[in-house]
Write a protein that holds these residues in place. Sequence first.
Motif, mmCIF file in Angstrom:
data_model
loop_
_atom_site.group_PDB
_atom_site.id
_atom_site.type_symbol
_atom_site.label_atom_id
_atom_site.label_comp_id
_atom_site.label_asym_id
_atom_site.label_seq_id
_atom_site.Cartn_x
_atom_site.Cartn_y
_atom_site.Cartn_z
ATOM 1 N N GLY A 123 -18.724 -3.191 -13.445
ATOM 2 C CA GLY A 123 -18.785 -3.890 -12.819
ATOM 3 C C GLY A 123 -18.810 -3.937 -11.019
ATOM 4 O O GLY A 123 -18.422 -5.641 -10.453
ATOM 5 N N ARG A 124 -19.684 -3.553 -10.580
ATOM 6 C CA ARG A 124 -20.794 -3.672 -9.703
ATOM 7 C C ARG A 124 -22.116 -4.853 -9.164
ATOM 8 O O ARG A 124 -22.659 -4.451 -10.727
ATOM 9 N N GLY A 176 -32.384 -3.507 3.234
ATOM 10 C CA GLY A 176 -31.311 -2.362 2.427
ATOM 11 C C GLY A 176 -31.919 -2.532 0.996
ATOM 12 O O GLY A 176 -31.925 -1.656 0.391
ATOM 13 N N ALA A 177 -30.113 -3.317 0.329
ATOM 14 C CA ALA A 177 -30.574 -3.512 -0.890
ATOM 15 C C ALA A 177 -32.233 -4.115 -1.446
ATOM 16 O O ALA A 177 -31.595 -3.342 -2.956
ATOM 17 N N LEU A 178 -32.699 -4.946 -1.159
ATOM 18 C CA LEU A 178 -34.140 -5.319 -1.892
ATOM 19 C C LEU A 178 -34.663 -3.793 -2.240
ATOM 20 O O LEU A 178 -35.361 -3.925 -3.020
ATOM 21 N N TYR A 230 -28.918 -8.700 -5.994
ATOM 22 C CA TYR A 230 -27.937 -9.592 -6.140
ATOM 23 C C TYR A 230 -27.513 -9.705 -5.205
ATOM 24 O O TYR A 230 -26.791 -10.670 -4.046
ATOM 25 N N VAL A 231 -26.889 -8.190 -4.396
ATOM 26 C CA VAL A 231 -25.996 -8.415 -3.381
ATOM 27 C C VAL A 231 -27.829 -8.439 -1.875
ATOM 28 O O VAL A 231 -27.193 -8.952 -1.040
ATOM 29 N N ALA A 232 -28.807 -8.249 -2.054
ATOM 30 C CA ALA A 232 -30.133 -8.310 -1.058
ATOM 31 C C ALA A 232 -29.940 -10.300 -1.196
ATOM 32 O O ALA A 232 -30.024 -10.700 0.051
ATOM 33 N N SER A 286 -27.759 -12.060 -2.225
ATOM 34 C CA SER A 286 -26.058 -13.358 -1.548
ATOM 35 C C SER A 286 -26.041 -12.808 -0.214
ATOM 36 O O SER A 286 -25.982 -13.353 0.941
ATOM 37 N N SER A 287 -26.699 -11.701 0.575
ATOM 38 C CA SER A 287 -26.763 -11.128 1.764
ATOM 39 C C SER A 287 -27.653 -12.156 2.523
ATOM 40 O O SER A 287 -27.540 -12.408 3.892
ATOM 41 N N TYR A 288 -28.878 -11.927 2.547
ATOM 42 C CA TYR A 288 -29.833 -13.191 3.104
ATOM 43 C C TYR A 288 -29.246 -15.034 3.002
ATOM 44 O O TYR A 288 -29.304 -14.905 4.154
ATOM 45 N N ARG A 289 -28.689 -15.312 1.746
ATOM 46 C CA ARG A 289 -28.234 -16.263 2.138
ATOM 47 C C ARG A 289 -26.672 -16.878 3.319
ATOM 48 O O ARG A 289 -26.621 -17.461 3.848
ATOM 49 N N ALA A 290 -26.077 -15.308 3.229
ATOM 50 C CA ALA A 290 -24.979 -15.445 4.812
ATOM 51 C C ALA A 290 -25.332 -15.507 5.511
ATOM 52 O O ALA A 290 -24.524 -15.714 7.060
#
Length: 471
Positions: A150-151, A135-137, A156-158, A160-164
Amino acid sequence: MAEKRKLGPADKRRQVKRCSACSARKIKCEGGFPCKYCIKTGKSCLPPKQSTGTVLFVEGHTSGETKLQTALSRPKLNIVSGIPTNGDPAERFIGCFLLFIQQNRFTASFQSLDTEILYLVRTSPLLYHSAVAIGALDASRRGSISVSKGRESPQYVAFSSYRASIRVLQASVSEKDAAQRDDVLWGTFFLGLFELLTDPSGDGWVKHILHGTSMILRLSSPDKNMSSLRRTFYGIFRMLEASRALLYNEATILAEDSWVNFHKQLAPNDGIWDPIEEILALMIRCATFNLRGYEIVSQIPELQRYTDPAVSALGFEGLAIQNDLYAWHAQALLLLGDNTSDSSPLLLALAYYNALLIFLSGNFDYFPYWAPPNAPILPKSEVAAHVAAILQLTDAALNTSRLAGALMFFPLRVAGSRAGGKEQRGAILGMLSRVAQRGFVVAGKIRDDLQEVWVERGMISDGEDCTLQIS
């Protein structure tokens, strides 16, 4: 003592449940998924054990009394049908994930998975992280979500979530019940899908399909009583795996006897002919025949191949497959006038049919050991007609349907290998660009392969522009 009033849909208070890690340490949980404590400590943020909720269906009347109450015991779901405009950014990315699914159909039933998939997303860290990643991608490419100062950015979220999700998957596959868990199976698919959207080489997608999904399916073994989610997953996997086996010239689990017999058991007894299922069976058959034929011929000395009966037998076996393809086409033509159902699966199936005829002919017409009528070799005029048909059908499917662009790779790759001129090459590059614009950047790999073929055959100069227009 009166029972404490439960939170309801109109209650504005926020209901926060501690995750398993915070609950074990008996500390306050900030909520969210994953929570701040688990992010900070690197722990796997698991939801608490799910309690069974009660859904009441009430038929009321003017007196306010209840005439009928039926309590169904089932887990409560939090369904997102669009992108929330505020609140937790992760929820907004889940909304983007659902919209991406709705706009990229891999099977006829793939668009109706919202409720079932979201339940797994809410209860499985693996699917949660992979869904947020997709979704983020998609949001980062469409610019559909603004980011306040600041967010973290959606991109980046995409990643980092993939790595998680990779970390959670690695931990999950070591558990005894991993092969039976729907979330692990779907997790391998969504991680492979993320690779299709980010890795232009396609290697990551193949890795997840071969060493993830196929391995788990083989461990779980075929079961006709599988859950509805797993059955839907099997249909999606079959669509992608048949194309992968042909594109990469590799073996597939779907050709193994246990899975062939299992698929026959799944076939409905309603007598309705399914063009997609039948053409997929022919694709798997062609992929297996191609590998076996190469193995047989490679073991025979070059000069003996002209007279060896095993080589001749391959030609006749190829003719049998060709005749089955022609029989499929005759049956499919009867469905063209049916305006009562979605025609996009039939368009795709017809594109596959034309591509398979060229692919099958290519197993023979590049070699001097076979000649018509003893092999399924097509004359150049028929090859050109099939290429034109592929381009017309694929263009129509891209223009009029929500079929996932990744489903177009096999017919476009085959058409490209026999493209008749600059106009057809341009049309193929244009369609690959549209697939890439839908997010499937692995279209660049198909373009690179075709460019090599075109240069090798002298169809283009080494410096001719074959760039995909992705912006």
